[in-house]
Every structure is written in C-alpha cells, then in structure tokens.
Enzyme design. Structure first.
Site, PDB file in Angstrom:
ATOM      1  N   GLU A 133      22.562 -21.880 -18.245  1.00  0.00           N
ATOM      2  CA  GLU A 133      21.605 -21.014 -17.531  1.00  0.00           C
ATOM      3  C   GLU A 133      22.321 -19.803 -16.932  1.00  0.00           C
ATOM      4  O   GLU A 133      21.799 -18.689 -16.954  1.00  0.00           O
ATOM      5  CB  GLU A 133      20.895 -21.799 -16.423  1.00  0.00           C
ATOM      6  CG  GLU A 133      19.828 -22.744 -16.952  1.00  0.00           C
ATOM      7  CD  GLU A 133      19.257 -23.666 -15.871  1.00  0.00           C
ATOM      8  OE1 GLU A 133      18.102 -24.071 -16.017  1.00  0.00           O
ATOM      9  OE2 GLU A 133      19.990 -23.992 -14.900  1.00  0.00           O
ATOM     10  N   ASP A 181       0.832  -1.200   0.000  1.00  0.00           N
ATOM     11  CA  ASP A 181       0.000   0.000   0.000  1.00  0.00           C
ATOM     12  C   ASP A 181       0.861   1.242   0.000  1.00  0.00           C
ATOM     13  O   ASP A 181       2.053   1.201   0.294  1.00  0.00           O
ATOM     14  CB  ASP A 181      -0.942  -0.027   1.208  1.00  0.00           C
ATOM     15  CG  ASP A 181      -0.190  -0.155   2.524  1.00  0.00           C
ATOM     16  OD1 ASP A 181       0.544   0.772   2.880  1.00  0.00           O
ATOM     17  OD2 ASP A 181      -0.337  -1.194   3.197  1.00  0.00           O
TER      18      ASP A 181
END
Ligand code: GLA
Length: 727
Positions: free
Chosen positions: A612, A532
């Site tokens: 990777e 928030d």
C-alpha cells in the site's frame, strides 16, 4: 467599455463577452430590470408589458394610469410597501413604524476596476479586467439611500451585485431585510437547481421546476451551512450540461442567507438572494452605512458546464487570494482520522517521518493539542499548547518536523468554547447565551460572541501566540456547530448580532493573513458547513466534507463542482473500512477521487502494508504530475453520479493539449456491459493518445460515441485515463 449608459433611452447596458444585463430608469425615476441573457445591443424595453391588473395598485406619480404597477413590472431592487407584493429585496421599518420605501434614481457613476465592500469579502479586479457601476437611489421621505453596486468581469461573463445603504435623515430606520440581488424574468419556465445536504453528506444536487409558490433555501444557523449551500442555478427547463440558458447566483457570505424563487401572478419569475431576514433587524442611524454581501452572477447559453467554468475561473482568480492561490498546494497528512485525540508529540513526529517517506509535503496536527483536550467535552477556548500531553514544546516539535524537510500545519476552532475551559471560567459573558435560559449545546460546545471586538481581539492574540512558536505554514480553521442563542451582552439591538458576528470572523481572518502573509488557511466547518465564496476570499481551500468515503465523495464533489473550482475542495484518502460509512473501496479509487481536489491523506501510514505504501508513493507522483492540469484545467462533469452507475469527470488543459479522465464504478453487475463515457472539451478534428496503453483515438469519436471503460469485475474500481493531443 463594458458598462454603457444610453442617455436617450435611459438604459444601462452591462456587457460581458457573451451576456448582456439591462436596466432602465423609467420616466418616474423607478429602476426597472429589462433583461439578463445572451449578448445583445438592442434595447429590451419592448419586453415591458403594461396592463390594467386588478389589485395591483398604481403609484400616485403615474396619475390616472392604471396599467403602471410596481407589482407587475420587473424591478431591479424591489422593496416592501411600495406596491410590489412579490418577494422583496429590501424591507425598511421607518421611525414612525410604517413599512415603506420608495427608491428613485438620483444619479450614477461608471468607473474602471471593481468596487470592494467594507469589512466583507468580494470579487476583486483591476482597471484592465473589470468595471463598476453605482446607481444611486433615494427615498426622499425617510432618507433611505441605496447605492446599487454592479461589478463586471467581461471576459469571464461575471456580473456581481451588492448594495450600500445609508441614512441621510435625522431619524433612524431599521433594516428588516437587506437582500443583495433580485432577478426578475418577465416570462419563461425555469427550474431551480440547489445543493442541499447535511453534515457529512453535503451539496446534493436537486432540480425542481419553479412554480406558483415560493421555493426558499437558506440558513438560520449563523453559518452558510451543510443544509443548503448559498449557491443556486436557474435553468431553462430544456437546459442541460452543454445546452440552453442558465443563470447562477453565488452568495459571497458565510453567515445566514435566504434565497427565494417564485413565479408571480402574471407568470414572471423572481429570484431574490441575500441575508437571512429572520433574527435580523439592523438600525441605521444618520450617516451610518450598511453593506449587503455580494452576489456573483453568471449567465450561460451553453448549459451548466459553461456556467461552472465561468464560476471556477472567477473564484480561482478573483475571489481566492494570496501566495497559494495559483501555486501547487502542499500534499498533506492530517492526523484526525489516524489518531483522533490520542497522540503525543512523538506520534505526530512519527507521522511526519512516515509522510516524508511517502513523499508528502506537510503534516497537520489536528484537534487535541491544546488546553485539556482529550475528547470533545473540554478545552476549546484555551489556546495554549498542552506540553504535558505533547511531551515537548510546540516549538521543539515544529523544529524536529521542519528539520525533516516537512511543513507543519495546525488546527484551531477560534469561534468556539467549552464550558469546561479556563476561558469560560474567566469570561462566561463572552458566549452567546440568552439571559435566564440554559444554553443549547452542540458537540458540548458554545459559540463565542465574535460580534464583540474585545472577544475577537483576545482570541486573535491567543492564536498568534501559538503561531509565533515555530515555523507554521498552515492553519485549519474549524467551526463545529450551528449558532443558537445569538444574544450578545454588548449591544442595544440583538437583531444586529449575527451579521456583526460574521464581520468579526472576517476581520479576524483578514488580520491573520496580514500578519502571516504566507500562511495557508484551510476553512472547515465539520467538513463543508461553511463551504462558500466568502470563506474562499481568505482560504483558497476548504475541507469539503467530513465524509471521506470515495463513493459518497463522488456525489459531494459533483454537487460542489457546479459552483466552486476543484482547487477549493479539500479531499483526502482515508483508511478502510471508511470511518463514516463502513464501506471499503480500493486504495486506487480513493486516490482517484481525492486527487480531484486539494490532495492529502488522513490515516496512519504505519498501519499500511508495504504494498500500500508503494501505491501511495505512486499516487503522489501522479498527483504532482497532473496537479497543474487538475487545478487549472477546465473541469467537465461527464456523468451524474446520482443517476449513473459510473461517476466520471475530466480535466482538459486550456490549450486542449492534454486531458485527464477519471471514472469510478459505483455498481457492478453480472455479464458486465461496456460503459462508453462521452468525453468533452477535446480538440475537434484531432487525435489523442491514451498514455496508458498507447492507443490512438479520434477526438470527435471520443466526444460523440465515448471512451470504452473496461468491462468491470470487482467493487468500486476506478480508472484514470491520460490523453495527449497528437500534434
Ligand atoms: C471537524 C473537522 C474534522 C476534524 C474535527 C476535529 O469535524 O471537520 O476534520 O478536524 O472537527 O474535532
């Protein structure tokens, strides 16, 4: 001047670049809401409609007039018990037990700059970019004084609201509801857009018509919550991403909240937002001051896209603070999904070595380094380093890591405690617990009573003692449960506790930032349980969700993007199969999704193949190349991943010189069709070059017909298209 008081009509005009907000002091001193919408200089009191409606009473002051009713006129700050039967903003219980509050205008002030709220986060501005209007209202009978606070940032189409409530009489009154903003519309058919969810699946988009029944979202959890985000949009039925009127309300608060939307008996619509009123009861004695948290509002006539742009800029530049607000955030490796509780100092050091080799900036030692903490049964509250487990002191570990040229970050959960901890043995009365009852545990933990200053002070001291042990650049502040049993041993009124708790939390965070001005705080509450604007005042980034699955993240980040900028969304690449969903997605896809946030990794690099690792190095280079565009560009939602096979979005530089389009396939089908993704925000009439293959496209065709994505083969593939403007 953006705020104008027009004396002859007694009308307040608040003007932004593209919107106008109007109120009128009527002949009796009531403050009526007139209008919030597209910019106008006209006075909108012609919208007020007077009609004799049965069962809508009339205040005595209007004499025999039966057409004047608080129940039918649009109000600026409605209160219960004055003849308005709709959802109210303010509920006052008076000393004599009555419920009544009759606020009348007594004066106002207009000033440059933006007001602030004591003890609470709020939008900030300076004398050049913002203005403040304070309207003083008073009920002479009970001494309730309400100063309605309005802030305006004209350039961003942002208007904020809050209220300062004081008592000027001898007798105490009790606030039973203290809302922050009320938005009345005399007419219109609207939809309510809200963002609901659950732990690890936050901020799902929902759009429903506002009808003749109260639609309520909120949180009784003492936190803003995963369940409903404290942000909503009111949209015309016809409004879309880039067309139509819409209004947003964004609550700058991290505790319980309530937002109500309802069509009234005469087809007007009221939306109220503010503190949760259940378990809330706040006595105000003579001279005492109470601040409601702030609501950020914005209006757009160009649909939700523009609304989001307004909010993104407002939060990025007028809510987030500190040295990390605009800068590049460190790309971090977090130990949680790679190690969970199972690590020692050398393991963390090795993670840092790997991270360094991959090109990352920071290693974050997550949960498990303190007290007796090898699982989640014990240890919370004991904020001293478990040197036995680490095999070294924290200072030594931090020194080794910073010597690599890496930054170091650490995890805390300051508000919580396990009963199996030293702190609990010493101070069992410091937790929320109702006398005579067994506590409600969640993740085996209880919540400390942060409404008590001595508790906040103690934990603050403990946290600082850890942070003082080395060069620590970052803190992840977690909060892993909802509050229950909110009973304090140190108050005469339990109805104050949840609000005072949030003030205690903010006080702690503020003091931490004062003491360590360069510290980067990342908020977290089991991922996005306290995502928030309140937390963003202290912490410019928040861990968006505990769900790191790239496909689920498309939806989570899509929903989040309506109210919050990308620069606030903590987003990491994790291992596959994903630990929350079991789904395997390509590393490229995980990178593309995580890059639309504050980027990082959350896995053990030692378990990756060389191939990777090479791919990760490339991702990091790419992120650095685009980080300014990602964090400062205009964000456009191109598809709705809840409805489309492809999740797509793009970022466009404010000068339109470049754009980054991201698209992820959620599904594949045989004999694949071509997906043309319509782009946005490009410079009409010009051409853009696709930096990937050198192709040149007319901007208007990209926006009207679309960019053709490759026909898809394989699962969950993703594409990133970098377009540059041909000068
Ligand atoms: C929460 C956080 C995770 C991790 C764990 C540690 O769930 O969201 O990222 O920090 O706590 O216990």
């Amino acid at each position: 001047m953006s705020i104008i008081y027009q004396e002859d009509k007694k009308v307040f005009h608040i003007n932004t670049k593209n919107s106008t907000y109007q109120m009128q002091i009527d002949p009796y001193g009531f403050l009526l809401h007139l209008y919030y919408g597209r910019k106008t200089t006209g006075v909108m009191d012609y919208l007020l409609y007077y009609f004799d409606r049965g069962f809508s009473g009339n205040p005595s002051v209007v004499g025999t007039c039966r057409t004047y009713s608080m129940d039918t006129l649009p109000q600026e700050y409605s209160s219960l018990g004055n003849g308005d039967y709709r959802n109210s903003c303010l509920v006052v219980k008076n000393a004599d037990g009555s419920y009544s509050c009759d606020l009348r205008y007594v004066g106002h002030t207009i000033s440059k700059g933006k007001y602030s709220l004591t003890g609470l986060p709020a939008v900030y501005g300076n004398e050049e970019d913002s203005e403040t209007l304070e309207i003083h209202m008073e009920d002479k009978v009970n001494g309730v004084n309400v100063d309605l606070l309005y802030g305006v940032i004209p350039e961003l189409d942002i208007i904020t609201r809050a209220a300062r409530i004081t008592n000027t009489h001898e007798e105490t009154f009790i606030l039973e509801k203290a809302g922050s903003a009320c938005l009345d519309f005399v007419t219109g058919d609207f939809d309510l857009i809200t963002f609901h969810g659950r732990h690890a699946m936050e901020r799902n988009y929902q759009r429903t018509p506002i009808g003749h029944s109260s639609q309520v979202i909120g949180s009784r959890r003492g936190m803003s919550s995963h369940q409903y985000n404290p942000m909503l949009i009111i949209a015309d039925h016809e409004a879309t991403e880039d067309y139509g009127s819409c209004w947003s309300m964004n609550f700058v608060y991290s505790g319980g909240f309530k937002a109500e939307a309802e069509k009234d008996q005469t087809n007007g619509t009221r939306v109220v937002m503010g503190l949760m009123d259940e378990m809330f009861e706040y006595p105000i004695r003579k001279g005492e001051v109470f601040y409601t948290p702030e609501v950020i509002m914005s209006f757009s006539i160009q649909g939700m896209e523009k609304l989001s742009h307004n909010l993104h800029k407002c939060i990025r530049e007028h809510v987030c603070r500190g040295p990390h607000r605009d800068g590049d955030r460190p790309i971090l490796l977090n130990s949680w999904e790679g190690c969970y509780f199972d690590f020692n100092g050398e393991d963390i050091y090795q993670l840092a070595v790997e991270a360094k080799n991959l090109g990352l900036d920071m290693i974050v030692m997550d949960d498990g380094w303190f007290g007796k903490r090898d699982d989640d049964f014990s240890g919370l509250g004991d904020w001293f380093v478990n040197e036995e487990k680490l095999g070294e002191s924290l200072g030594h570990l931090v020194e080794r890591i910073t010597a690599l040229g890496m930054k170091f970050g650490i995890w805390f959960e300051p508000e919580c405690i396990n009963e199996d901890s030293k702190l609990y043995k010493e101070h069992p009365d410091w937790v929320f617990r109702i006398p005579g009852r067994d506590p409600i545990r969640s993740r085996y933990q209880l919540v400390l009573d942060f409404s008590r200053k001595e508790v906040v002070d103690y934990i603050f001291h403990e946290v600082c003692s850890v942070l003082d042990q080395g060069d620590i650049s970052y803190v992840k502040w977690d909060f892993n449960r909802s509050i229950a049993d909110a009973y304090s041993n140190d108050t005469d009124c339990q109805g104050k506790v949840l609000y005072d708790y949030v003030l205690g939390l903010y006080d702690f965070m503020e003091r931490l930032l004062q003491r360590y001005p360069n510290l980067l705080l990342e908020g977290c509450s089991g991922g996005g349980g306290r995502f928030d604007a309140g937390i963003m005042y202290y912490s410019p980034q928040i861990w968006c969700s505990d769900n790191t699955d790239a496909i689920d993240r498309l939806r989570i980040q899509y929903g989040t993007s309506f109210g919050y900028p990308i620069s606030t969304m903590g987003s990491h690449v994790s291992a596959v199969p994903n630990h929350q969903t079991g789904r395997s997605t390509p590393l490229n896809t995980r990178g593309v999704v995580a890059m639309s946030g504050t980027f990082g990794y959350e896995l053990d690099p030692a378990k990756m193949t060389e191939e990777e690792k090479e791919q990760v190095k490339e991702q990091i280079k790419l992120y650095r190349k685009f980080s300014s565009l990602i964090h400062h560009g205009l964000y456009y939602r191109l598809t709705n991943p809840f409805e489309n096979e492809v999740g797509a979005w793009m970022l466009v530089a404010e000068d339109q010189s470049e754009a980054l389009v991201s698209a992820v396939f959620q599904q594949v089908h045989g004999a694949a069709l071509c997906h043309y993704i319509r782009l946005k925000g490009l410079k009409s009439g010009s051409f853009y070059k696709d930096e990937g293959n050198g192709d040149i496209y007319p901007a208007d065709a990209l926006m009207d017909v679309g960019y053709p994505l490759p026909a898809e083969f394989g699962s969950y593939n993703a594409y990133q298209i970098h377009l540059t403007l041909i000068k």
